[in-house]
Design a protein around this motif. Sequence first.
Motif, PDB file in Angstrom:
ATOM      1  N   ASN A  28      13.580  44.283  71.345  1.00  0.00           N
ATOM      2  CA  ASN A  28      14.330  45.540  71.482  1.00  0.00           C
ATOM      3  C   ASN A  28      13.428  46.654  72.005  1.00  0.00           C
ATOM      4  OD1 ASN A  28      17.071  44.937  70.253  1.00  0.00           O
ATOM      5  ND2 ASN A  28      15.687  44.227  68.654  1.00  0.00           N
ATOM      6  N   HIS A  29      13.275  46.691  73.310  1.00  0.00           N
ATOM      7  CA  HIS A  29      12.491  47.765  73.922  1.00  0.00           C
ATOM      8  C   HIS A  29      13.403  48.943  74.219  1.00  0.00           C
ATOM      9  CE1 HIS A  29       8.863  45.398  74.276  1.00  0.00           C
ATOM     10  NE2 HIS A  29       9.657  44.387  74.566  1.00  0.00           N
ATOM     11  N   LEU A  30      12.839  50.125  74.145  1.00  0.00           N
ATOM     12  CA  LEU A  30      13.625  51.343  74.302  1.00  0.00           C
ATOM     13  C   LEU A  30      12.987  52.236  75.368  1.00  0.00           C
ATOM     14  CD1 LEU A  30      16.067  52.810  73.076  1.00  0.00           C
ATOM     15  CD2 LEU A  30      14.509  53.824  71.432  1.00  0.00           C
ATOM     16  N   PRO A  31      13.729  52.535  76.445  1.00  0.00           N
ATOM     17  CA  PRO A  31      13.196  53.437  77.476  1.00  0.00           C
ATOM     18  C   PRO A  31      12.938  54.828  76.901  1.00  0.00           C
ATOM     19  CG  PRO A  31      15.191  52.317  78.239  1.00  0.00           C
ATOM     20  CD  PRO A  31      15.059  52.035  76.779  1.00  0.00           C
ATOM     21  N   LYS A  32      11.967  55.518  77.470  1.00  0.00           N
ATOM     22  CA  LYS A  32      11.573  56.841  76.960  1.00  0.00           C
ATOM     23  C   LYS A  32      12.699  57.857  76.978  1.00  0.00           C
ATOM     24  CE  LYS A  32       6.788  56.207  78.029  1.00  0.00           C
ATOM     25  NZ  LYS A  32       5.524  56.805  78.289  1.00  0.00           N
ATOM     26  N   GLU A  33      13.631  57.724  77.915  1.00  0.00           N
ATOM     27  CA  GLU A  33      14.684  58.737  78.047  1.00  0.00           C
ATOM     28  C   GLU A  33      15.814  58.574  77.025  1.00  0.00           C
ATOM     29  OE1 GLU A  33      15.606  55.374  80.878  1.00  0.00           O
ATOM     30  OE2 GLU A  33      13.824  56.568  80.491  1.00  0.00           O
ATOM     31  N   ILE A  34      15.833  57.484  76.280  1.00  0.00           N
ATOM     32  CA  ILE A  34      16.888  57.257  75.290  1.00  0.00           C
ATOM     33  C   ILE A  34      16.351  57.580  73.894  1.00  0.00           C
ATOM     34  CG2 ILE A  34      18.395  55.538  74.221  1.00  0.00           C
ATOM     35  CD1 ILE A  34      18.446  54.084  76.902  1.00  0.00           C
ATOM     36  N   PRO A  35      16.967  58.532  73.201  1.00  0.00           N
ATOM     37  CA  PRO A  35      16.541  58.832  71.825  1.00  0.00           C
ATOM     38  C   PRO A  35      16.731  57.606  70.925  1.00  0.00           C
ATOM     39  CG  PRO A  35      18.018  60.539  72.665  1.00  0.00           C
ATOM     40  CD  PRO A  35      18.061  59.400  73.639  1.00  0.00           C
ATOM     41  N   LEU A  36      15.877  57.474  69.957  1.00  0.00           N
ATOM     42  CA  LEU A  36      15.909  56.306  69.074  1.00  0.00           C
ATOM     43  C   LEU A  36      17.285  56.082  68.471  1.00  0.00           C
ATOM     44  CD1 LEU A  36      14.426  53.994  67.650  1.00  0.00           C
ATOM     45  CD2 LEU A  36      13.799  55.629  65.861  1.00  0.00           C
ATOM     46  N   ASP A  37      17.933  57.136  68.018  1.00  0.00           N
ATOM     47  CA  ASP A  37      19.225  56.964  67.350  1.00  0.00           C
ATOM     48  C   ASP A  37      20.356  56.612  68.324  1.00  0.00           C
ATOM     49  OD1 ASP A  37      18.867  59.723  68.209  1.00  0.00           O
ATOM     50  OD2 ASP A  37      20.753  60.148  67.184  1.00  0.00           O
ATOM     51  N   HIS A  38      20.099  56.656  69.631  1.00  0.00           N
ATOM     52  CA  HIS A  38      21.097  56.280  70.636  1.00  0.00           C
ATOM     53  C   HIS A  38      20.904  54.856  71.154  1.00  0.00           C
ATOM     54  CE1 HIS A  38      21.722  60.625  70.694  1.00  0.00           C
ATOM     55  NE2 HIS A  38      22.909  60.356  71.223  1.00  0.00           N
ATOM     56  N   ALA A  39      19.939  54.135  70.622  1.00  0.00           N
ATOM     57  CA  ALA A  39      19.684  52.767  71.087  1.00  0.00           C
ATOM     58  C   ALA A  39      20.907  51.892  70.847  1.00  0.00           C
ATOM     59  CB  ALA A  39      18.474  52.189  70.367  1.00  0.00           C
ATOM     60  N   ALA A  40      21.190  51.048  71.805  1.00  0.00           N
ATOM     61  CA  ALA A  40      22.385  50.192  71.757  1.00  0.00           C
ATOM     62  C   ALA A  40      22.325  49.154  70.641  1.00  0.00           C
ATOM     63  CB  ALA A  40      22.573  49.500  73.101  1.00  0.00           C
ATOM     64  N   PHE A  41      21.149  48.862  70.122  1.00  0.00           N
ATOM     65  CA  PHE A  41      21.031  47.808  69.110  1.00  0.00           C
ATOM     66  C   PHE A  41      21.304  48.284  67.685  1.00  0.00           C
ATOM     67  CE2 PHE A  41      16.784  48.974  70.731  1.00  0.00           C
ATOM     68  CZ  PHE A  41      16.253  49.640  69.638  1.00  0.00           C
ATOM     69  N   TRP A  42      21.583  49.581  67.487  1.00  0.00           N
ATOM     70  CA  TRP A  42      21.938  50.074  66.149  1.00  0.00           C
ATOM     71  C   TRP A  42      23.438  50.078  65.965  1.00  0.00           C
ATOM     72  CZ3 TRP A  42      17.584  49.580  64.138  1.00  0.00           C
ATOM     73  CH2 TRP A  42      16.426  50.198  64.569  1.00  0.00           C
ATOM     74  N   ASN A  43      23.884  49.834  64.732  1.00  0.00           N
ATOM     75  CA  ASN A  43      25.293  50.083  64.433  1.00  0.00           C
ATOM     76  C   ASN A  43      25.406  51.568  64.056  1.00  0.00           C
ATOM     77  OD1 ASN A  43      24.833  50.442  61.581  1.00  0.00           O
ATOM     78  ND2 ASN A  43      25.007  48.243  61.255  1.00  0.00           N
ATOM     79  N   ALA A  44      26.611  52.043  63.825  1.00  0.00           N
ATOM     80  CA  ALA A  44      26.830  53.467  63.564  1.00  0.00           C
ATOM     81  C   ALA A  44      26.072  53.959  62.333  1.00  0.00           C
ATOM     82  CB  ALA A  44      28.321  53.749  63.420  1.00  0.00           C
ATOM     83  N   ALA A  45      26.070  53.185  61.277  1.00  0.00           N
ATOM     84  CA  ALA A  45      25.394  53.601  60.038  1.00  0.00           C
ATOM     85  C   ALA A  45      23.879  53.660  60.233  1.00  0.00           C
ATOM     86  CB  ALA A  45      25.741  52.651  58.896  1.00  0.00           C
ATOM     87  N   GLN A  46      23.319  52.694  60.944  1.00  0.00           N
ATOM     88  CA  GLN A  46      21.880  52.691  61.204  1.00  0.00           C
ATOM     89  C   GLN A  46      21.492  53.909  62.047  1.00  0.00           C
ATOM     90  OE1 GLN A  46      21.937  48.801  62.996  1.00  0.00           O
ATOM     91  NE2 GLN A  46      20.861  47.875  61.253  1.00  0.00           N
ATOM     92  N   ALA A  47      22.262  54.170  63.089  1.00  0.00           N
ATOM     93  CA  ALA A  47      21.980  55.315  63.960  1.00  0.00           C
ATOM     94  C   ALA A  47      22.063  56.622  63.175  1.00  0.00           C
ATOM     95  CB  ALA A  47      22.955  55.324  65.131  1.00  0.00           C
ATOM     96  N   GLN A  48      23.043  56.730  62.301  1.00  0.00           N
ATOM     97  CA  GLN A  48      23.186  57.939  61.492  1.00  0.00           C
ATOM     98  C   GLN A  48      21.991  58.112  60.554  1.00  0.00           C
ATOM     99  OE1 GLN A  48      26.833  58.221  59.257  1.00  0.00           O
ATOM    100  NE2 GLN A  48      26.192  60.089  58.227  1.00  0.00           N
ATOM    101  N   PHE A  49      21.556  57.035  59.923  1.00  0.00           N
ATOM    102  CA  PHE A  49      20.404  57.126  59.023  1.00  0.00           C
ATOM    103  C   PHE A  49      19.166  57.603  59.790  1.00  0.00           C
ATOM    104  CE2 PHE A  49      16.555  55.360  57.187  1.00  0.00           C
ATOM    105  CZ  PHE A  49      16.621  55.881  55.904  1.00  0.00           C
ATOM    106  N   ILE A  50      18.940  57.032  60.962  1.00  0.00           N
ATOM    107  CA  ILE A  50      17.780  57.417  61.776  1.00  0.00           C
ATOM    108  C   ILE A  50      17.887  58.887  62.185  1.00  0.00           C
ATOM    109  CG2 ILE A  50      16.693  57.059  64.035  1.00  0.00           C
ATOM    110  CD1 ILE A  50      17.341  54.016  63.564  1.00  0.00           C
ATOM    111  N   ARG A  51      19.047  59.285  62.663  1.00  0.00           N
ATOM    112  CA  ARG A  51      19.267  60.667  63.100  1.00  0.00           C
ATOM    113  C   ARG A  51      19.031  61.638  61.940  1.00  0.00           C
ATOM    114  NH1 ARG A  51      23.120  59.628  65.941  1.00  0.00           N
ATOM    115  NH2 ARG A  51      24.706  59.419  64.341  1.00  0.00           N
ATOM    116  N   GLU A  52      19.614  61.347  60.786  1.00  0.00           N
ATOM    117  CA  GLU A  52      19.453  62.235  59.627  1.00  0.00           C
ATOM    118  C   GLU A  52      18.010  62.268  59.138  1.00  0.00           C
ATOM    119  OE1 GLU A  52      22.369  60.931  56.793  1.00  0.00           O
ATOM    120  OE2 GLU A  52      24.024  61.801  57.928  1.00  0.00           O
TER     121      GLU A  52
END
Length: 76
Positions: free
Chosen positions: A31-55
């Motif tokens: 799961n590599h992530l390009p620099k222009e994509i914020p971590l919480d916007h990565a396609a490999f997270w589900n909604a709850a995971q992305a929310q936890f990271i964002r918060e």
Amino acid sequence: MDTSSHTLSCLFRQLGLPSSDTAMENFVKNNHLPKEIPLDHAAFWNAAQAQFIRESLDEDSDWSEVVDQLDAMLRH
């Protein structure tokens, strides 16, 4: 307030992911992530995971340091 230090393994468990050394290495490897994509916007997270990271980052919670560590690992 929880002042405990969280590890990468704890973060993976918190995100509902396998947390063995091998599982974490494989996750980062696959799961590599390009620099222009914020971590919480990565396609490999589900909604709850992305929310936890964002918060965690928005609130500068006690998880933010290990979330930053994972972010850096995913960008190499």
